[in-house]
Design a protein around this motif. Structure first.
Motif, PDB file in Angstrom:
ATOM      1  N   UNK A 200      36.635  35.145  47.111  1.00 51.13           N
ATOM      2  CA  UNK A 200      37.520  35.842  46.172  1.00 51.13           C
ATOM      3  C   UNK A 200      38.987  35.648  46.557  1.00 51.13           C
ATOM      4  N   UNK A 209      44.844  33.832  37.512  1.00 56.15           N
ATOM      5  CA  UNK A 209      44.354  34.091  36.158  1.00 56.15           C
ATOM      6  C   UNK A 209      42.885  33.711  36.027  1.00 56.15           C
ATOM      7  N   UNK A 211      40.696  33.494  38.350  1.00 55.55           N
ATOM      8  CA  UNK A 211      39.869  34.418  39.116  1.00 55.55           C
ATOM      9  C   UNK A 211      39.665  35.717  38.340  1.00 55.55           C
ATOM     10  N   UNK A 212      40.737  36.198  37.736  1.00 54.17           N
ATOM     11  CA  UNK A 212      40.659  37.430  36.939  1.00 54.17           C
ATOM     12  C   UNK A 212      39.665  37.251  35.798  1.00 54.17           C
ATOM     13  N   UNK A 213      39.774  36.130  35.094  1.00 49.45           N
ATOM     14  CA  UNK A 213      38.891  35.882  33.954  1.00 49.45           C
ATOM     15  C   UNK A 213      37.442  35.695  34.397  1.00 49.45           C
ATOM     16  N   UNK A 214      37.251  35.291  35.645  1.00 51.05           N
ATOM     17  CA  UNK A 214      35.881  35.114  36.119  1.00 51.05           C
ATOM     18  C   UNK A 214      35.315  36.424  36.652  1.00 51.05           C
ATOM     19  N   UNK A 215      36.101  37.500  36.568  1.00 51.12           N
ATOM     20  CA  UNK A 215      35.575  38.803  36.942  1.00 51.12           C
ATOM     21  C   UNK A 215      35.970  39.269  38.324  1.00 51.12           C
ATOM     22  N   UNK A 216      36.807  38.477  39.023  1.00 46.27           N
ATOM     23  CA  UNK A 216      37.298  38.927  40.315  1.00 46.27           C
ATOM     24  C   UNK A 216      38.406  39.949  40.056  1.00 46.27           C
ATOM     25  N   UNK A 217      38.531  40.929  40.929  1.00 43.55           N
ATOM     26  CA  UNK A 217      39.576  41.925  40.777  1.00 43.55           C
ATOM     27  C   UNK A 217      40.732  41.592  41.736  1.00 43.55           C
TER      28      UNK A 217
END
Lengths: 335, 513, 334
Positions: A200, A209, A211-217
């Motif tokens: 992560x 971006x 990472x965010x779109x893949x569900x990482x916070x």
């Protein structure tokens, strides 16, 4: 050729080769030309010698560089580590001397506070989206003031055998801080590679971006990195205070952030985030300390230490700079 | 301007490119390409992705240097080393994304780097006066003292053109100038271009929009895979023939392709998986309804900027809806983040693969497992062995061309990167997958594979929202098509209603209000 | 619409308001605060920080950072003192030091430009280098005894401090440079978007090298000023000064991401830091660490303000078509 090389060696190890070679060259040079450098004597089951000193002296930088590696991997940077070191020293000293709570309690409370300070940075960077340099600048400036405030503007001396053991004691024949570094390294590796956190962190640092779109916070990931760095800085602060048996709010951790950032960069973690290399950062810290020790032992006037450090650091960074390599290749191609 | 020298003469073209070659490691981006530009013409450069259009432009404008061949400009051989040098020669470029400085004023943006000076200081009054005049010349009247970023992309584009013209350009290169403009803005731009053409300016025009290319261009030069296919008069080259030349197929195949109709409608016995009622957000999408059933592909058609990506962002929780509600399996849900959406087993392949999907330095394996791992949380790490099995499966199933799973994904071709991103979502076993332009910028073979995959996934019961600017694809693959225009849903077509003309009519119709 | 025009001015207004508040507040609270002497001293005492902060303003405007300035101050002060101790007249000594500072800055600028190493890293190495060089010149404080220095302090005592005059004229020159020269505008452009600036044909390399040189020059000027204050040179002078300089720039309303800001704002920022210091001196019972804490709190407030303005700008900028647009576009109705 390079295809075969890449198959023989995992990518992570290949990254480590440059810093390792630099360290090996430094050690080899000293082993050959500096008298008594390689000598390690064992007295009462404790190891002594330049090599042992390098390990002990670089322990603070190594500790903090573990956290800083994670922060830099998220494409951030933490300038406040030196100030946190000063705060940790002041708090620990006050708790031990004035509050008379037990040593373990005092250390736990200090570490906890530093975790919170790190989390403060994490909040600014992660949740409020402030640029890391700016966000951590706040604590860098205010932190030293807070440390002085906590110490009441004095140097608090600590007379506690338990407390001085932290920096001065020996464990398994080696200075105790080495054990602390080893334990923290294990903890960091377990946290980042034993879980998905490492993935992560690298994902957020490399492309936030995506990472965010893949569900990482990304907020939580950054929060972890900065809080963890706070914890590492706190431990380094305790070692530093234990080493001089006092809390010196003015000078504790001064310029530490610079050494630590350099260690991480020399270790091969790029400043713009992504892939990180914990072992590399430790090697980087060792390089910096070996360099300092070398300068001292070679009889070079101390005042040149910083100049030499600057030049070496620049050369190592330049050697790793892909842009420069490209530039040189172009030159050669056009010549 | 001296009109005698401006009259177009066939024997002396303004710009003549002869056998230009540009080699990048592993690719011949340009292979002996010829290109001729006359004074007072608008010349469209056509070709699919990877044809060499942008490389040719970069060579012309000094962003890249050629490896072979010759460029004659006004009869002299030139070799611009930087955009600045090309500008001094008289070749100015207006790029797709506006390349100006957002915080500085409109006027300053036009004169940056060549400000008029007076008594050793910048003459701001002159700058503002001249900028206003330069913009007026292309029919734009705005307060030039305000910062550029207080204006719409269209105005920014015009400022960019005003700057290019003010440098006394003889050649104006427009690289995808219309991608962020609406229909009215495009009309205005074209009116200006026609006038500039009449004044003797030579314009190179690059655009994906065929209608626009035909509306504005005098001649085409078609490239494919770095090679010149030919130079044609716009009036004499029918649209389908042009497409055929661009994609390198014969005309019949293309005609067959566009004649195909939509997929059969899904039996409506299923309870809708997702129901959206009156969802909307200011500046993003006007409130709209949408229902998607399991095993159904819903196509989203509309021009760029019609609200396609905005719809996807609302559905995936990237942008928060300000009104309306969303039901999954009949239960009310509120999505506030992509994480929330993924928790409901949504997946989203974004349009901009490079900045929003691919994590370039991470390996193919890590890119694929990321979404699944993120949904499991950081503590429950997928074991290395499981990861390898999973990834090997998808590499095989989707035919991802990579030497091994540990290769950084940035070294893969666009099509294979796209497949890796698809694999990322398939691995997380979504019930609903949003595909925003999944076929953009990848080769034809990969496109076909992705279309096949879409069909297979929905037959396995996945609900899919399919967004594409290739209307043929939407027609071919969707059970239902929702047409958007100006950030509004304008109609919904089902089954037999789905064909190219109906969709185009819905897109082209003007709003009545 | 009008609001957006003044968006970049909001931090500047806020800074001025804070300064006015502090100054008037302190004037009511402490006798003798509201006096010509205190104000002149404010300029005089902070000129040293002011020079450095002005150089830093240009660097930050271009989206960079210069951590070496404090070390340059230290080196310059010892170097000048050493030269004077070697019987060189102060004027050429100062000139040589200024040239070295400029050249050093230019060198860092060239490294940043051509190796693409982050400015942060290069100037960090530069800081080590200069600090080390300063120690190499002398580890001890070198006193300066020269008629020229005595003349300057004499003049300052009777008329108006030379440093204050110098400070105000440098501020004026910097404002001229920022707003009325192509070099200054290119700095703003590079900070706004470096790739765009390059595509627009601006001399990016020259400007970047030039602005780090400028920062080096300003820092060297700060070092010279230090020798005026103390009539001595010390390699440790200016320790952590880079932090105060950055703080003054940020409090002065310059966006740390570059492209937006004013030299005048930096002047106010420097004065705010000075006022805090003066208040703490006047109070007497407070300790010096409160200065650091107060600066930290102010930094936090201004950074949050910038953050808020940025995010609201992002909101207003997207989507809605501009009315000016609609007016100019030919609309064709069915």
């Amino acid at each position: 050729m390079s295809e075969r090389l890449s198959r023989l060696m995992p990518a992570r190890l290949r990254q480590l080769i440059w810093p390792l070679m630099a360290l090996a060259a430094l050690l080899l040079f000293n082993g050959l030309f500096t008298d008594g450098f390689a000598r390690v004597t064992i007295r009462d089951g404790h190891a002594y010698g330049s090599l042992v000193d390098i390990l002990k002296l670089s322990s603070r930088v190594m500790l903090v560089s573990l956290g800083m590696t994670l922060v830099i991997a998220t494409a951030g940077v933490d300038l406040s580590v030196g100030a946190v070191v000063a705060i940790a020293g002041s708090v620990a000293a006050r708790l031990i001397v004035q509050q008379q709570i037990g040593l373990p309690m005092a250390l736990a409370a200090t570490s906890g506070l530093c975790l919170v300070l790190g989390a403060w940075n994490g909040t600014l960077v992660g949740w409020l989206g402030v640029q890391p340099i700016v966000a951590t600048l706040i604590l860098m400036v205010a932190g030293r003031g807070i440390a002085q405030l906590l110490a009441g503007g004095q140097i608090i001396t600590v007379e506690s055998s338990g407390f001085s053991f932290i920096a001065g004691g020996y464990f398994l024949g080696l200075p105790f801080p080495v054990t602390m570094v080893a334990l923290m390294l294990l903890l960091t590796v377990a946290l980042t590679r034993g879980t998905a956190l490492g993935l992560f962190i690298e994902a957020v640092g490399n492309n936030e971006t995506a990472a965010l779109f893949a569900g990482v916070n990304p907020c939580a990931v950054k929060m972890f990195a900065y809080a963890f760095t706070g914890l590492c800085s706190g431990m380094a602060g305790i070692i530093e205070a234990s080493d001089i048996k006092a809390a010196d709010a003015n000078n504790a951790g001064l310029y530490l952030e610079l050494d630590v950032i350099l260690a991480v960069v020399i270790g091969g973690t790029p400043l713009n985030g992504g892939r990180f290399d914990l072992a590399g950062s430790l090697v980087g810290a060792l390089i910096i300390q070996t360099l300092t020790t070398t300068i001292k032992m070679r009889g070079v006037p101390v005042e040149y230490t910083l100049v030499v450090k600057a030049v070496v650091v620049l050369v190592i960074c330049l050697a790793q700079s892909p842009e420069l390599r490209k530039l040189l290749l172009q030159r050669r191609a056009s010549a | 301007m001296n009109s005698a020298s401006v009259i177009s003469t066939d024997e002396a073209p303004l710009l003549a490119v002869r056998g230009v070659t540009k080699i990048f490691p592993g690719v011949r981006a340009l292979d002996g390409v010829d290109f001729t530009l006359r004074r007072g013409e608008i010349h469209a450069l056509m070709g699919e992705n990877g044809a060499g259009k942008s490389t040719l432009i970069k060579v012309l404008t000094g962003a890249d240097r050629r490896d072979g061949g010759e460029i004659l400009f006004d009869g002299c051989s030139i070799d611009p080393r930087s955009p600045a040098e090309a500008q001094r020669l008289g070749i100015s470029t207006v790029y797709q994304e506006v390349n100006l400085i957002p915080f500085l004023s409109v006027a300053e943006n036009i004169y940056l780097g060549r400000q008029p000076m007076k008594f050793g200081r910048i003459d701001w009054k002159q700058i503002n006066l001249r900028a206003a005049a330069a913009l007026k010349h292309i029919d734009v009247e705005v307060d030039v003292a305000r910062p550029l970023n207080s204006y719409s992309p269209a105005i920014q584009q015009m400022v960019s053109i005003a700057r290019a013209l003010d440098i006394r350009a003889k050649v104006l290169v427009l690289d995808e100038p219309t991608s962020s403009l609406d229909a009215n803005e495009v009309r205005h731009l074209f009116a200006v271009l026609r006038r500039l053409k009449a004044e003797g300016l030579a314009i190179i025009f690059v655009s994906h929009f065929l209608d626009q290319v035909y509306a504005i261009s005098d001649r085409f030069t078609v490239l494919r895979n770095g090679k010149l296919i030919g130079e044609y008069d716009a009036a004499k080259l029918p649209r389908l023939e042009l497409i055929a030349k661009m994609i390198g197929k014969d005309l019949k195949a293309v005609e067959e392709m566009s004649a195909r109709r939509g997929a059969e409608p899904v039996r409506t016995a299923h309870q809708p998986f997702l129901r959206v009622i009156g969802l909307g957000r200011r500046g993003s999408m006007t409130r709209f309804d949408l229902t998607i059933r399991a095993g159904e592909v819903v196509g989203l058609a509309g021009l760029l900027g019609s609200g396609r990506t905005e719809t996807a962002r609302l559905l995936f929780g990237i942008d928060r809806a300000e009104e309306g509600r969303m039901e999954i399996d009949g239960k009310l849900v509120t999505l506030t983040s992509p994480r929330g959406a993924i928790g409901r087993r949504f997946g989203f392949c974004p349009e901009d693969r490079k900045t929003q999907a691919v994590i370039p330095d991470l390996s193919v394996r890590e890119n694929i497992v990321l979404a699944l791992q993120a949904s499991k949380g950081w503590l429950r790490k997928i074991s290395t062995q499981q990861q390898q099995e999973l990834v090997e499966n998808y590499i095989k199933a989707l035919g991802i061309a990579t030497p091994d799973a540990e290769r950084p994904v940035k070294f893969l071709s666009g099509g294979n990167q796209q497949k890796a991103i698809l694999a990322r979502w398939l691995a997380s076993r979504p019930r609903f997958l949003i595909l925003d332009e999944p076929t953009r910028g990848i080769d034809v073979g990969a496109k076909v594979e992705i279309e096949k995959l879409i069909a297979r996934l929905c037959s396995e019961g996945m609900a899919i929202l399919f967004i594409s600017s290739e209307l043929e694809e939407v027609v071919r693959d969707s059970h239902r098509v929702v047409v958007l225009r100006d950030r509004k849903k304008v109609c919904e077509l089902t089954g037999g209603q789905i064909d190219l003309p109906s969709i185009m009519q819905a897109i082209a119709a003007r709003a009545d209000e | 619409m009008k609001f957006r025009l003044s968006r970049t001015h909001i931090p500047l207004l806020a800074t001025s308001a804070v300064f006015a508040l502090f100054y008037t507040g302190a004037s009511f609270r402490y006798d003798g605060f509201f006096s010509w002497t205190v104000f002149v001293n404010l300029l005089h005492d902070n000129a040293f920080l002011g020079f450095v902060a002005i150089g830093m303003t240009f660097v930050i405007l271009a989206g960079g950072i210069d951590l070496s300035v404090g070390a340059v101050v230290g080196f310059t002060s010892t170097f000048v003192a050493r030269l004077i101790a070697h019987q060189l007249h102060p004027l050429p000594a100062i000139l040589i030091a200024l040239v070295i500072g400029t050249g050093f800055g230019a060198g860092m600028g060239a490294l940043i430009r051509f190796t693409a190493l982050p400015p942060f890293l290069v100037t960090l190495a530069g800081m080590f280098f200069m600090r080390g060089l300063g120690f190499a010149v002398s580890l001890e404080t070198i006193p300066i005894k020269h008629p020229f220095y005595e003349a300057i302090s004499e003049f300052s005592l009777r008329v108006f401090p030379v440093t204050a005059i110098l400070f105000l004229s440098v501020v004026g020159a910097a404002i001229y440079l920022a707003h009325y020269t192509r070099f200054g505008r290119a700095i703003y452009a590079i900070g706004g978007s470096e790739p765009s600036a390059a595509l627009m044909g601006l001399p990016v390399s020259r400007t970047k090298i030039g602005l780090y040189a400028l920062s080096g020059l300003c820092a060297a000027l700060g070092g010279v000023t230090y020798t005026f204050y103390t009539s001595s040179g010390n390699a440790l002078a200016g320790t952590m000064l880079e932090l105060d300089a950055i703080a003054a720039v940020v409090i002065g309303g310059t966006l740390l991401s570059g492209g937006v800001g004013y030299v005048f704002g930096t002047l106010i920022g420097v004065l705010i830091l000075g006022v805090i210091q003066t208040i703490i001196t006047f109070q007497g019972t407070w300790n010096s660490w409160w200065t650091k804490i107060a600066i930290g709190v102010l930094l936090l407030a201004f950074i949050l303000l910038q953050r808020f303005l940025q995010s609201s700008a992002g909101r207003g900028g997207s989507g809605v078509a501009n009315p000016a647009m609609a007016r100019n576009m030919p609309v064709i109705r069915p």
